[in-house]
Write an enzyme that holds these catalytic residues in place. Sequence first.
Site, PDB file in Angstrom:
ATOM      1  N   LEU A 166       0.836  -1.212   0.000  1.00  0.00           N
ATOM      2  CA  LEU A 166       0.000   0.000   0.000  1.00  0.00           C
ATOM      3  C   LEU A 166       0.867   1.256   0.000  1.00  0.00           C
ATOM      4  O   LEU A 166       0.378   2.358   0.192  1.00  0.00           O
ATOM      5  CB  LEU A 166      -0.920  -0.002   1.233  1.00  0.00           C
ATOM      6  CG  LEU A 166      -1.872  -1.192   1.284  1.00  0.00           C
ATOM      7  CD1 LEU A 166      -2.624  -1.227   2.605  1.00  0.00           C
ATOM      8  CD2 LEU A 166      -2.862  -1.141   0.126  1.00  0.00           C
ATOM      9  N   SER A 167       2.134   1.044  -0.201  1.00  0.00           N
ATOM     10  CA  SER A 167       3.111   2.115  -0.221  1.00  0.00           C
ATOM     11  C   SER A 167       3.211   2.867   1.099  1.00  0.00           C
ATOM     12  O   SER A 167       3.064   4.091   1.155  1.00  0.00           O
ATOM     13  CB  SER A 167       2.838   3.089  -1.353  1.00  0.00           C
ATOM     14  OG  SER A 167       3.996   3.860  -1.473  1.00  0.00           O
ATOM     15  N   SER A 168       3.486   2.118   2.132  1.00  0.00           N
ATOM     16  CA  SER A 168       3.723   2.760   3.418  1.00  0.00           C
ATOM     17  C   SER A 168       5.050   3.516   3.392  1.00  0.00           C
ATOM     18  O   SER A 168       5.223   4.483   4.123  1.00  0.00           O
ATOM     19  CB  SER A 168       3.710   1.734   4.543  1.00  0.00           C
ATOM     20  OG  SER A 168       4.554   0.680   4.216  1.00  0.00           O
ATOM     21  N   SER A 169       5.968   3.099   2.521  1.00  0.00           N
ATOM     22  CA  SER A 169       7.258   3.812   2.515  1.00  0.00           C
ATOM     23  C   SER A 169       7.080   5.242   2.006  1.00  0.00           C
ATOM     24  O   SER A 169       7.600   6.190   2.611  1.00  0.00           O
ATOM     25  CB  SER A 169       8.298   3.059   1.687  1.00  0.00           C
ATOM     26  OG  SER A 169       7.753   2.679   0.455  1.00  0.00           O
ATOM     27  N   ALA A 170       6.322   5.423   0.936  1.00  0.00           N
ATOM     28  CA  ALA A 170       6.077   6.798   0.472  1.00  0.00           C
ATOM     29  C   ALA A 170       5.230   7.540   1.510  1.00  0.00           C
ATOM     30  O   ALA A 170       5.449   8.729   1.768  1.00  0.00           O
ATOM     31  CB  ALA A 170       5.369   6.789  -0.886  1.00  0.00           C
ATOM     32  N   ALA A 171       4.289   6.833   2.146  1.00  0.00           N
ATOM     33  CA  ALA A 171       3.406   7.503   3.111  1.00  0.00           C
ATOM     34  C   ALA A 171       4.188   7.990   4.333  1.00  0.00           C
ATOM     35  O   ALA A 171       3.962   9.098   4.821  1.00  0.00           O
ATOM     36  CB  ALA A 171       2.275   6.565   3.534  1.00  0.00           C
ATOM     37  N   ASP A 226       3.434   6.001  -6.435  1.00  0.00           N
ATOM     38  CA  ASP A 226       3.005   6.005  -5.028  1.00  0.00           C
ATOM     39  C   ASP A 226       2.862   7.424  -4.501  1.00  0.00           C
ATOM     40  O   ASP A 226       1.841   7.798  -3.909  1.00  0.00           O
ATOM     41  CB  ASP A 226       4.043   5.272  -4.155  1.00  0.00           C
ATOM     42  CG  ASP A 226       4.308   3.870  -4.635  1.00  0.00           C
ATOM     43  OD1 ASP A 226       3.507   3.366  -5.423  1.00  0.00           O
ATOM     44  OD2 ASP A 226       5.322   3.284  -4.220  1.00  0.00           O
TER      45      ASP A 226
HETATM   46  C1  GLA Z   1       6.026   0.120  -6.053  1.00  0.00           C
HETATM   47  C2  GLA Z   1       6.820   1.302  -6.583  1.00  0.00           C
HETATM   48  C3  GLA Z   1       6.008   2.102  -7.620  1.00  0.00           C
HETATM   49  C4  GLA Z   1       5.432   1.183  -8.698  1.00  0.00           C
HETATM   50  C5  GLA Z   1       4.734  -0.013  -8.075  1.00  0.00           C
HETATM   51  C6  GLA Z   1       4.298  -1.036  -9.101  1.00  0.00           C
HETATM   52  O1  GLA Z   1       4.940   0.541  -5.300  1.00  0.00           O
HETATM   53  O2  GLA Z   1       7.210   2.133  -5.519  1.00  0.00           O
HETATM   54  O3  GLA Z   1       6.794   3.121  -8.172  1.00  0.00           O
HETATM   55  O4  GLA Z   1       6.411   0.803  -9.611  1.00  0.00           O
HETATM   56  O5  GLA Z   1       5.567  -0.684  -7.141  1.00  0.00           O
HETATM   57  O6  GLA Z   1       3.345  -0.516  -9.944  1.00  0.00           O
END
Ligand code: GLA
Length: 401
Positions: free
Chosen positions: A125-130, A172
Amino acid sequence: MEEKNYDCVSKFCSIYQREPDAIAFCPYRISPLGAHIDHQGGIVNGMAIDKGIHMAYGRKNNGVVEVQSLNFSSRVQFFVREVQDEKVGDWADYLRGAAKMLSEDYPLKYGVCGVIEGSLPIGGLSSSAAVTICFLQALCNVNNIKLEASEYIKYAKKTENVYVGVNCGILDQSCEVLCEKDSLLYLDCETNEYEQIKQSSNMPDYEIGIFFSGLERNLTNSKYNLRVDECKVSAYNLMAYAGIEYDKLSNTRLRQVPEEVYVQYRDRLPDVFCKRTDHFYSEMKRAKEGAIAWKEGNLTKYGKLMFESGQSSIGLYECGCPELISLYWIMRDTPGIYGGRFSGAGFKGCCMALVDPKYKDEIEYKVRTEYLEKYPSLKDKYSSCFCHSADGVMAMQKIGD
Ligand code: GLA
């Protein structure tokens, strides 16, 4: 932001014997279509969800950053103007990287003390970007810096690319910053142009189902960067065959290669590069068709595209792990699920699906039972939840203004 008794607030109060100055929040994201093509300049679909990362924080006049996570045991401490050049390899690298990247353009005087809390298990769920964007908000706020959406995206992506060492694209960060509730973000990662596609009035009700495999992931140790390189090498070769001028490999993306060129020279590429490239062009097509289906309110069509996208990730992009692949096949065979795929990179983490809310109980039961029959040892680690689309950081700030 809705007032709630967050654990990060009570923890902050008990450590510092005072109320936090503020609470920062960044939502998680899902990407129903457009998997693994952002780093190749592709087109993606995304949504922020109503769960994410909170940080209760206050200003530190001595420039020290001191942050504790309720999800990890170690507490991080560093001086905001002297961040070490090398990453450490722990969760706090995202904070170190964010401070370093921001300070390249903005002088940072004050530090932050805070407690961070994530509402869902890590992975997909992209906790790293969050966590990065949540921390950036706190750091900017105490230093009186007001960032534009594009700057949040830039610093958060640079944190991953340059500091942490994951060659991700802008998917993300863009979802978490730009999304609007009840809209689908349609983003061209080559031009950075985007559209918020409002939910059509004839769209049936849906919710977002998240099914955690029980395996948490960290992209640093996955094949994520290898796949990015394979795509770039494929693009490089195709451009060379076709006599198209190319730049450094690091600046090369499949989006720079017209599909006709691929069709003409495909036979010369090794099979493995053909697979990655087939995924790229077919996923681009699905992301575009998905936008049309979304505009029409056609969730059945949209869901079918998601299932196809999942299959392409498994067969052509070859990401995923046996557990996630099992979840994918269970979802495909579950009434009430419009469509689903790995959420995010999909090496571990979770699968996501768009579901008909009428079938939530049956879906939860069936997926859980069938998954745990296959992986009984993950009984205490597997979990699932349902959530809704939500505003990203910029839309929330507009409301707050
Ligand atoms: C991870 C990466 C994104 C993207 C997705 C797959 O979340 O951080 O940049 O490439 O995988 O779509």
